[in-house]
Design an enzyme around this catalytic site. Sequence first.
Site, PDB file in Angstrom:
ATOM      1  N   ASP A 259      11.080   4.780 -16.272  1.00 34.30           N
ATOM      2  CA  ASP A 259      11.908   5.951 -16.290  1.00 34.30           C
ATOM      3  C   ASP A 259      12.923   6.089 -15.390  1.00 34.30           C
ATOM      4  OD1 ASP A 259      12.465   8.585 -17.368  1.00 34.30           O
ATOM      5  OD2 ASP A 259      10.864   9.519 -15.883  1.00 34.30           O
TER       6      ASP A 259
ATOM      7  N   HIS B 162      14.391   9.562 -19.148  1.00 27.61           N
ATOM      8  CA  HIS B 162      13.984  10.639 -20.273  1.00 27.61           C
ATOM      9  C   HIS B 162      15.213  11.757 -20.192  1.00 27.61           C
ATOM     10  CE1 HIS B 162      11.907  12.635 -16.688  1.00 27.61           C
ATOM     11  NE2 HIS B 162      12.820  13.956 -17.246  1.00 27.61           N
TER      12      HIS B 162
ATOM     13  N   SER C  48      14.452  16.715 -13.050  1.00 25.55           N
ATOM     14  CA  SER C  48      14.437  15.262 -13.043  1.00 25.55           C
ATOM     15  C   SER C  48      15.620  14.252 -13.071  1.00 25.55           C
ATOM     16  CB  SER C  48      14.006  14.924 -14.569  1.00 25.55           C
ATOM     17  OG  SER C  48      12.724  15.748 -14.724  1.00 25.55           O
TER      18      SER C  48
END
Length: 455
Positions: free
Chosen positions: A192, A157, A269
Amino acid sequence: MYNENEQNNQNNYEYHYSYRPDYTEPLPSPEPTQSTQPQKPSRHGKAKRIVAGVLAGVLVAGAAFGGGWWVNNWVEANQVNETSIQVSNRPGVEVTPVNVDGTTPLTYTQIYQANVDSCVSINVSSNYNFFGQVVQSASSGSGFIITDDGYIVTNYHVISEGLSSSGANVEVTLNDGSTYAAEVVGGDEDYDLAVLKIDPGENTLTPVTFGSSADLQVGDEVLAIGNPLGELTFSMSEGIISCVDREINVEGTPFDMIQITAAVNSGNSGGPLFNIYGEVVGIVSAKYSTSSNGTSVEGLGFAIPINDVLSMIEDIIENGQVTTRPYMGVSVSNASYHPETGVSAGAYIEEVVAGGPAEAAGLQVGDVITMIDSTLITSSSDLTSAVGGKSYSAGESATITFVRDGQVQTAELTFGSTTEAENTSAETSQSQQNQDYNDMMDEFFDEYFGGRYAG
């Protein structure tokens, strides 16, 4: 002019008075004169003088002591307190650079110094603007170098725009401030996971050392290095493991995560999660800031276990995608929606893909899957979690327990690869598009020319 010395000289003068002879009143009788001969003092007079001297000395000493006591107490009572600042002269501790060897526990400072040069900041720019202008993505993320020739791991992402747009630019910034253009090698949205590649040229890159997430236990210390908010670059946060194998759902995709208390914010992230030995054991991926009912929460961060995706990272580097993801070739729904089966819990097979693994195993539409190996299946999401939960890989086999016509049966199924499913879907989609086009053209010629090949 007044002169102090002259005045002192005058004071030494002796003045004599004379009496006039015409003084009529009788003169007073003269005082008897003292004898000029020395006289021997009496004993009593001498004693008195000694006592008087002693008393005088005592009085002087007492006065001196009393005065000193009074002055000392007055100073103590009236003195002004002075403010002082204490400064330590302890020398700073010099941190000796260390190598991550997987056997030596390190201090937080050592872990940071050993790994900060392996961490990167990632920014994506894209020409997704309506007017075709290049717009810097509002979100940025983190990543880490895994090979000395420039392969970098991050979350899908973080660079999703770079994967979905041919005009996207991905830039990677290292701790020393150097910036590189990055190529998106590939990724997997369901896991992911994404891999980038930079060309370091003559510069030397420092890759991380991988550890084992299978060895983690609740209470173990962990640290995360990343770029919270996309601005506070190369920040480190510390915490402990709150739970291992925590199943969470991220936008409909199930994940088995490492739950941590280390601070995780937007921009973290894709960054690495380190154990106390300085090894990467996870990929920081998500955090919860509110519960399902809107309650604010703190200390709920999550990381992808490195053991679950290490083979996928290698797969992406070699093939540009994950080819080992398991594929069954079925579409399912909850068995509770189909009371005619007589089974209240399980995954009801709505569709079996022709030529897929499920068809090869003998499964049919209407079957209700209740177990995969020893894992109980009570709903369609249970089946998705069991197959997509990283327990199986393409080419591996599992025993499928299902109910058909009220009878419990089993079948051996060998998982295919999701690339097979994508190819099948692409072929089916193209075939359907071709058929739709032919049907449209047939209708057109029939209506206006009496048939496509008329005349």
